[in-house]
Each structure stands twice: as C-alpha cells, then as structure tokens.
Scaffold this motif. Structure first.
Motif, PDB file in Angstrom:
ATOM      1  N   MET A   1       0.625  -1.340  -0.093  1.00  0.00           N
ATOM      2  CA  MET A   1       0.237   0.188   0.200  1.00  0.00           C
ATOM      3  C   MET A   1       0.848   1.113   0.027  1.00  0.00           C
ATOM      4  SD  MET A   1      -3.056   0.775   2.694  1.00  0.00           S
ATOM      5  CE  MET A   1      -3.085   2.361   3.428  1.00  0.00           C
ATOM      6  N   GLU A   2       0.712   2.091  -0.911  1.00  0.00           N
ATOM      7  CA  GLU A   2       1.400   3.458  -1.057  1.00  0.00           C
ATOM      8  C   GLU A   2       0.769   4.366  -0.121  1.00  0.00           C
ATOM      9  OE1 GLU A   2       3.123   3.555  -5.400  1.00  0.00           O
ATOM     10  OE2 GLU A   2       1.450   4.589  -5.060  1.00  0.00           O
ATOM     11  N   HIS A   3       1.772   4.910   0.565  1.00  0.00           N
ATOM     12  CA  HIS A   3       1.154   6.327   1.544  1.00  0.00           C
ATOM     13  C   HIS A   3       1.612   7.604   0.864  1.00  0.00           C
ATOM     14  CE1 HIS A   3       0.447   3.337   4.839  1.00  0.00           C
ATOM     15  NE2 HIS A   3       1.741   2.683   4.544  1.00  0.00           N
ATOM     16  N   SER A   4       1.030   8.607   1.246  1.00  0.00           N
ATOM     17  CA  SER A   4       1.436   9.782   0.451  1.00  0.00           C
ATOM     18  C   SER A   4       1.344  10.639   1.522  1.00  0.00           C
ATOM     19  CB  SER A   4       0.398  10.470  -0.460  1.00  0.00           C
ATOM     20  OG  SER A   4      -0.511  10.814   0.478  1.00  0.00           O
ATOM     21  N   VAL A   5       2.482  11.637   1.660  1.00  0.00           N
ATOM     22  CA  VAL A   5       2.903  12.595   2.810  1.00  0.00           C
ATOM     23  C   VAL A   5       2.975  14.128   1.986  1.00  0.00           C
ATOM     24  CG1 VAL A   5       4.200  11.018   4.057  1.00  0.00           C
ATOM     25  CG2 VAL A   5       5.201  12.458   2.329  1.00  0.00           C
ATOM     26  N   ASP A   6       2.850  15.172   2.757  1.00  0.00           N
ATOM     27  CA  ASP A   6       3.012  16.597   2.342  1.00  0.00           C
ATOM     28  C   ASP A   6       4.545  16.753   2.389  1.00  0.00           C
ATOM     29  OD1 ASP A   6       0.178  17.111   2.074  1.00  0.00           O
ATOM     30  OD2 ASP A   6       0.083  17.845   4.339  1.00  0.00           O
ATOM     31  N   PHE A   7       5.024  17.259   1.200  1.00  0.00           N
ATOM     32  CA  PHE A   7       6.251  17.099   0.875  1.00  0.00           C
ATOM     33  C   PHE A   7       6.726  18.702   0.481  1.00  0.00           C
ATOM     34  CE2 PHE A   7      10.444  16.257  -1.393  1.00  0.00           C
ATOM     35  CZ  PHE A   7      10.901  15.322  -0.508  1.00  0.00           C
ATOM     36  N   PRO A   8       7.568  19.308   1.106  1.00  0.00           N
ATOM     37  CA  PRO A   8       7.888  20.824   1.015  1.00  0.00           C
ATOM     38  C   PRO A   8       8.671  20.915  -0.421  1.00  0.00           C
ATOM     39  CG  PRO A   8       9.556  19.614   2.613  1.00  0.00           C
ATOM     40  CD  PRO A   8       8.456  18.794   2.162  1.00  0.00           C
ATOM     41  N   THR A   9       8.215  22.002  -0.812  1.00  0.00           N
ATOM     42  CA  THR A   9       9.079  22.193  -2.338  1.00  0.00           C
ATOM     43  C   THR A   9      10.669  22.412  -2.120  1.00  0.00           C
ATOM     44  OG1 THR A   9       8.128  24.453  -2.317  1.00  0.00           O
ATOM     45  CG2 THR A   9       6.731  22.875  -3.232  1.00  0.00           C
ATOM     46  N   THR A  10      11.158  23.144  -1.244  1.00  0.00           N
ATOM     47  CA  THR A  10      12.352  23.355  -1.023  1.00  0.00           C
ATOM     48  C   THR A  10      12.877  22.768   0.183  1.00  0.00           C
ATOM     49  OG1 THR A  10      12.071  25.548  -0.081  1.00  0.00           O
ATOM     50  CG2 THR A  10      12.270  25.509  -2.350  1.00  0.00           C
ATOM     51  N   SER A  11      14.226  22.499   0.425  1.00  0.00           N
ATOM     52  CA  SER A  11      14.702  22.034   1.837  1.00  0.00           C
ATOM     53  C   SER A  11      15.887  22.765   2.173  1.00  0.00           C
ATOM     54  CB  SER A  11      14.736  20.591   1.676  1.00  0.00           C
ATOM     55  OG  SER A  11      15.363  19.890   2.652  1.00  0.00           O
ATOM     56  N   GLN A  12      16.185  22.667   3.254  1.00  0.00           N
ATOM     57  CA  GLN A  12      17.551  23.319   3.636  1.00  0.00           C
ATOM     58  C   GLN A  12      18.530  22.201   3.636  1.00  0.00           C
ATOM     59  OE1 GLN A  12      17.809  26.420   3.969  1.00  0.00           O
ATOM     60  NE2 GLN A  12      15.584  26.507   3.293  1.00  0.00           N
ATOM     61  N   ILE A  13      18.441  20.997   3.632  1.00  0.00           N
ATOM     62  CA  ILE A  13      19.316  20.054   3.414  1.00  0.00           C
ATOM     63  C   ILE A  13      19.346  19.113   2.098  1.00  0.00           C
ATOM     64  CG2 ILE A  13      19.546  19.715   5.863  1.00  0.00           C
ATOM     65  CD1 ILE A  13      17.780  17.175   5.696  1.00  0.00           C
ATOM     66  N   PRO A  14      20.051  18.330   1.678  1.00  0.00           N
ATOM     67  CA  PRO A  14      19.916  17.457   0.564  1.00  0.00           C
ATOM     68  C   PRO A  14      18.974  16.596   0.576  1.00  0.00           C
ATOM     69  CG  PRO A  14      22.081  17.793   0.720  1.00  0.00           C
ATOM     70  CD  PRO A  14      21.477  18.305   2.240  1.00  0.00           C
ATOM     71  N   VAL A  15      17.911  16.238  -0.368  1.00  0.00           N
ATOM     72  CA  VAL A  15      17.050  15.496  -0.347  1.00  0.00           C
ATOM     73  C   VAL A  15      17.228  14.448  -1.465  1.00  0.00           C
ATOM     74  CG1 VAL A  15      14.410  15.260  -0.696  1.00  0.00           C
ATOM     75  CG2 VAL A  15      15.249  17.119   0.428  1.00  0.00           C
ATOM     76  N   ASP A  16      16.990  13.040  -1.001  1.00  0.00           N
ATOM     77  CA  ASP A  16      17.069  11.995  -1.833  1.00  0.00           C
ATOM     78  C   ASP A  16      15.709  11.351  -2.212  1.00  0.00           C
ATOM     79  OD1 ASP A  16      19.994  11.571  -2.627  1.00  0.00           O
ATOM     80  OD2 ASP A  16      20.205  10.401  -0.854  1.00  0.00           O
ATOM     81  N   LEU A  17      15.432  11.199  -3.714  1.00  0.00           N
ATOM     82  CA  LEU A  17      14.095  10.681  -3.991  1.00  0.00           C
ATOM     83  C   LEU A  17      14.532   9.359  -4.898  1.00  0.00           C
ATOM     84  CD1 LEU A  17      12.332  13.875  -4.992  1.00  0.00           C
ATOM     85  CD2 LEU A  17      12.106  12.662  -2.842  1.00  0.00           C
ATOM     86  N   ILE A  18      13.654   8.618  -4.923  1.00  0.00           N
ATOM     87  CA  ILE A  18      13.716   7.569  -5.751  1.00  0.00           C
ATOM     88  C   ILE A  18      12.823   7.534  -6.935  1.00  0.00           C
ATOM     89  CG2 ILE A  18      13.913   4.744  -5.625  1.00  0.00           C
ATOM     90  CD1 ILE A  18      16.036   6.227  -3.993  1.00  0.00           C
ATOM     91  N   ILE A  19      13.254   7.362  -8.028  1.00  0.00           N
ATOM     92  CA  ILE A  19      12.384   7.315  -9.347  1.00  0.00           C
ATOM     93  C   ILE A  19      12.287   6.156  -9.703  1.00  0.00           C
ATOM     94  CG2 ILE A  19      12.345   8.114 -11.547  1.00  0.00           C
ATOM     95  CD1 ILE A  19      14.010  10.760 -10.577  1.00  0.00           C
ATOM     96  N   TRP A  20      11.054   5.542  -9.978  1.00  0.00           N
ATOM     97  CA  TRP A  20      10.777   4.037 -10.433  1.00  0.00           C
ATOM     98  C   TRP A  20       9.984   4.263 -11.709  1.00  0.00           C
ATOM     99  CZ3 TRP A  20       6.248   1.263 -10.675  1.00  0.00           C
ATOM    100  CH2 TRP A  20       6.644  -0.153 -10.976  1.00  0.00           C
ATOM    101  N   LYS A  21      10.581   3.743 -12.833  1.00  0.00           N
ATOM    102  CA  LYS A  21       9.862   3.687 -14.261  1.00  0.00           C
ATOM    103  C   LYS A  21       9.280   2.144 -14.261  1.00  0.00           C
ATOM    104  CE  LYS A  21       9.975   3.863 -18.880  1.00  0.00           C
ATOM    105  NZ  LYS A  21       8.890   2.846 -19.117  1.00  0.00           N
ATOM    106  N   ASN A  22       8.017   2.470 -14.329  1.00  0.00           N
ATOM    107  CA  ASN A  22       7.254   1.052 -14.579  1.00  0.00           C
ATOM    108  C   ASN A  22       7.803   0.306 -15.925  1.00  0.00           C
ATOM    109  OD1 ASN A  22       5.479  -1.144 -15.098  1.00  0.00           O
ATOM    110  ND2 ASN A  22       3.826  -0.059 -14.337  1.00  0.00           N
ATOM    111  N   PRO A  23       8.575  -0.891 -15.745  1.00  0.00           N
ATOM    112  CA  PRO A  23       9.149  -1.602 -17.039  1.00  0.00           C
ATOM    113  C   PRO A  23       8.140  -2.123 -18.067  1.00  0.00           C
ATOM    114  CG  PRO A  23       9.533  -3.034 -15.086  1.00  0.00           C
ATOM    115  CD  PRO A  23       8.921  -1.489 -14.330  1.00  0.00           C
ATOM    116  N   LEU A  24       7.009  -2.145 -17.536  1.00  0.00           N
ATOM    117  CA  LEU A  24       5.894  -2.470 -18.376  1.00  0.00           C
ATOM    118  C   LEU A  24       5.339  -1.429 -19.044  1.00  0.00           C
ATOM    119  CD1 LEU A  24       4.179  -4.994 -15.870  1.00  0.00           C
ATOM    120  CD2 LEU A  24       5.792  -5.501 -17.734  1.00  0.00           C
ATOM    121  N   LYS A  25       5.565  -0.133 -18.976  1.00  0.00           N
ATOM    122  CA  LYS A  25       5.089   0.899 -19.933  1.00  0.00           C
ATOM    123  C   LYS A  25       6.173   1.394 -20.661  1.00  0.00           C
ATOM    124  CE  LYS A  25       1.560   2.292 -16.890  1.00  0.00           C
ATOM    125  NZ  LYS A  25       0.272   3.295 -16.739  1.00  0.00           N
TER     126      LYS A  25
END
Length: 194
Positions: A1-25
């Motif tokens: 189950m995916e959870h969602s959170v409010d995410f700030p548009t800028t940050s004072q520290i580096p932010v790591d995000l994970i990008i996932w591309k659906n291999p079936l698309k």
C-alpha cells in the motif's frame, strides 16, 4: 500500500528521492517518485484523452493534484496557456549516449530570461546533472547494490540540493528522461505554442 505525505517544495538539506519507471510501460508516463521512506511524492501520468497534443504528460503530487503539465515546455498545473508557462527547454546535444538541455525560466511578462539551468547526462544510463551556472543543484544516479551485479535500470536516485524547488527539478527530470526530442522538434514545439 502506498502512503502519501505532504512534501515541502524546497529544503535546507539535500533530499534523496527514488525514481521508479514501470518497466511494463513504454513511455515515461509510468514514472513514480518516492521519498527515502517509500512514500509517494510525485507521479508522471499521461494527460487525459481531451488533451490537444500527443505526448503530453502531467506531473501530479501525492494527492493527485496537478503540479506541472509537460510537453517539451512546462506549464503550471494542468494548463496549456501561455500565461502559465514556467520554463522552456532547448536541446543543445542529443544522441543515444548523451543529451544536454538548456532550460529557460519564463518571466511574468512571458519573455525568456537567460538560460538559467543546464541538464547534462545520459538518459540510457539514468544519470544526469542539473546545473545553475557552475553550481550543481540536482543529480541522478543508478541504484547499485553490492550483492547484485546487474543494476535495475528502472530504478534510480535523484538528489536535490538545498534551495531549489523540487517540483521544478522533477519537471526537468521528466523532460530529460522522456527522450524522443531533438533541437528541431523542440523549436517546432515552441512555435506552435507561441
């Protein structure tokens, strides 16, 4: 189950995000962006069938609210109107192994500002760096695991450094990795929107 959170548009520290591309698309419309805890932050979706242009994508937040409409250029929300144009993109180099883009922020009067940002890298290797002048503001890299010899090509990391709008960065990343553009096509796209 995916959870969602409010995410700030800028940050004072580096932010790591994970990008996932659906291999079936086959297109980048299956792009999903999550934070380090696995919470949904953004998705790139195909625009609805009522869209005027083929290939139009929509960056939405975790609550499915439109953030940026993408088709070579980027517009606020789900708009295609010139008054909502955020930035334009010009390909300066495009090959199978390397691509470079100049990104022009658009001022309030609709006129171009200088090429504020450059995106350079290899879509094939899922790596790129976004520069503002001589400073690196964001970069992507493959997700390596020590136990695995083969790297999963459909998952990679995006690091966004402090002080840059994360919506803007993810919009540039979506354009960079969607491929299928060259300078002539990008310029033709500009002329049809002006």
């Amino acid at each position: 189950m995916e959870h969602s959170v409010d995410f700030p548009t800028t940050s004072q520290i580096p932010v790591d995000l994970i990008i996932w591309k659906n291999p079936l698309k086959l297109t980048w419309a299956g792009l999903t962006v999550k934070d380090a805890n696995g919470n949904l932050v953004f998705k790139v979706q195909r625009r609805s069938s009522g869209c005027k242009r083929r290939g139009k994508r929509l960056l939405v937040d975790a609550n499915n609210n439109p953030v940026i409409s993408i088709h070579r250029n980027a517009f606020r929300g789900d708009s295609e109107e010139l008054k909502d144009l955020i930035f334009k993109v010009k390909a300066t180099l495009h090959s199978r192994l390397r691509s470079e883009l100049e990104v022009f922020l658009v001022g309030e009067n609709g006129k171009d500002i200088i090429a504020n940002f450059e995106v350079k890298g290899s879509p094939l290797q899922r790596s790129c760096t976004i520069y503002k002048g001589n400073s690196i503001v964001a970069q992507t890299s493959a997700m390596y695991k020590l136990q695995k010899v083969i790297v999963e090509r459909y998952r990679f990391r995006l690091t966004i450094y402090p002080g840059i709008d994360q919506n803007f960065v993810v919009g540039m990343i979506a354009i960079f990795f969607c491929g299928g553009y060259n300078e002539e096509n990008v310029m033709r796209c500009y002329s049809c929107q002006m």
